[in-house]
Design an enzyme around this catalytic site. Structure first.
Site, short mmCIF file in Angstrom:
data_model
loop_
_atom_site.label_atom_id
_atom_site.label_comp_id
_atom_site.label_asym_id
_atom_site.label_seq_id
_atom_site.Cartn_x
_atom_site.Cartn_y
_atom_site.Cartn_z
N PHE A 11 0.83 -1.20 0.00
CA PHE A 11 0.00 0.00 0.00
C PHE A 11 0.87 1.26 0.00
O PHE A 11 1.73 1.42 0.87
CB PHE A 11 -0.88 -0.04 1.25
CG PHE A 11 -1.84 1.10 1.38
CD1 PHE A 11 -2.94 1.20 0.56
CD2 PHE A 11 -1.66 2.06 2.36
CE1 PHE A 11 -3.85 2.25 0.70
CE2 PHE A 11 -2.55 3.11 2.52
CZ PHE A 11 -3.65 3.21 1.68
N SER A 38 3.79 -6.63 2.46
CA SER A 38 2.70 -5.90 3.11
C SER A 38 1.37 -6.26 2.44
O SER A 38 1.02 -7.43 2.33
CB SER A 38 2.99 -4.40 3.08
OG SER A 38 2.11 -3.70 3.92
N MET A 39 0.62 -5.27 1.95
CA MET A 39 -0.64 -5.56 1.26
C MET A 39 -0.42 -6.50 0.09
O MET A 39 -1.28 -7.31 -0.25
CB MET A 39 -1.31 -4.26 0.81
CG MET A 39 -2.66 -4.46 0.13
SD MET A 39 -3.47 -2.90 -0.32
CE MET A 39 -2.45 -2.38 -1.72
N ASP A 63 7.67 -5.02 13.96
CA ASP A 63 6.82 -4.41 12.94
C ASP A 63 5.73 -3.60 13.63
O ASP A 63 4.90 -4.16 14.37
CB ASP A 63 6.20 -5.50 12.05
CG ASP A 63 5.51 -4.95 10.81
OD1 ASP A 63 5.03 -3.80 10.86
OD2 ASP A 63 5.46 -5.67 9.80
N HIS A 82 8.82 -2.93 9.28
CA HIS A 82 7.82 -3.36 8.29
C HIS A 82 8.40 -3.55 6.89
O HIS A 82 7.87 -4.32 6.10
CB HIS A 82 6.69 -2.31 8.24
CG HIS A 82 5.55 -2.72 7.36
ND1 HIS A 82 4.81 -3.87 7.58
CD2 HIS A 82 5.02 -2.14 6.25
CE1 HIS A 82 3.87 -3.97 6.65
NE2 HIS A 82 3.98 -2.94 5.84
#
Length: 248
Positions: A24, A92-93, A194, A224
């Protein structure tokens, strides 16, 4: 217009393909170092650009999560024209999209990097305003400048559209809704520090996929941004070993 350095990348190699999916507000460049690592091992690598990313944040605010998923589907279609098999790695996303894609297409293996089934409490997701008041609303997105990475990595959006955060939440819910259909081998990587994707996300994925071949690799100081953080060489090596191992 795509920002310089924000383009998708294609590294032609052998018959085994790897599709790389950024997160994202991110960029393909965040996965370029990983792509180059895998390419040197003989893989054909495609790093996709999700719709509305690498252009303007206003452009992104008009995109739905299905638009982003369509970008992933398009990448898979392109890569399948060059390769006999396709593995998917998502940050991530993008990790959520990698799981979703494995329920739709013939995917050999999946690697998730800091996939956010749960958003860290300190991100304040509980204070997200209702969707109907989020149009044309943006909030600052701070990130420290990283060293030793592609230049474009430090040129990601410095604000995020609130309506886009709702779309991210929808991706999470869509993933939770079909995660029990994921049956391919899965490698889950997450860092204990994270503060964006709660570390509990890794356990959720492990517990809910139906894959017999699944495991978690924990990192300690990567935050992250696993593909560009201090322990990235370990991330690359673990992913490569997983992809190169014989199928379960």
């Amino acid at each position: 217009m795509i920002l310089p350095g924000a383009e998708p990348f294609f590294l032609p190699g052998g018959p085994k393909g790897v599709l790389l999916i950024h997160g994202f507000t991110g960029l393909p460049a965040e996965l370029l170092l990983m792509g180059q690592y895998l390419h040197k091992l003989g893989f054909t690598v495609l790093g996709v650009r999700l719709a509305g990313h690498g252009t303007t944040v206003e452009d992104m605010s008009h995109m739905t999560w299905e638009d982003w998923m369509d970008s992933v589907r398009d990448g898979y279609a392109v890569l399948s024209g060059f390769c006999d098999s396709i593995d998917v790695i998502g940050h991530s996303m993008g990790g959520l999209f990698s799981l979703l894609l494995s329920t739709e297409e013939k995917v050999r293996k999946v690697v998730t990097l800091a996939a956010p089934i749960q958003i860290a409490e300190e991100r304040g997701i509980e204070f997200l305003p209702p969707r109907e008041v989020c149009n044309n609303q943006f909030i600052p997105k701070a990130r420290r400048r990283l060293k030793g990475v592609p230049e474009a990595v430090n040129k990601t959006y410095r604000k995020m559209p609130l309506i886009g955060v709702h779309e991210l939440v929808d991706v999470i819910e869509a993933t939770k809704g079909c995660i029990d259909k994921v049956s391919v081998p899965v490698l889950i990587m997450h860092s204990h520090d994270d503060h964006t994707a709660a570390p509990a996300s890794a356990g959720y994925i492990y517990d809910h996929v139906k894959s017999e071949d699944r495991r978690i690799v924990w990192l300690e100081k990567s935050g992250h941004l696993l593909p560009v953080a201090a322990e990235r060489e370990k991330v690359f090596a673990e992913a490569a070993a997983f992809l190169q191992s014989s199928d379960a």
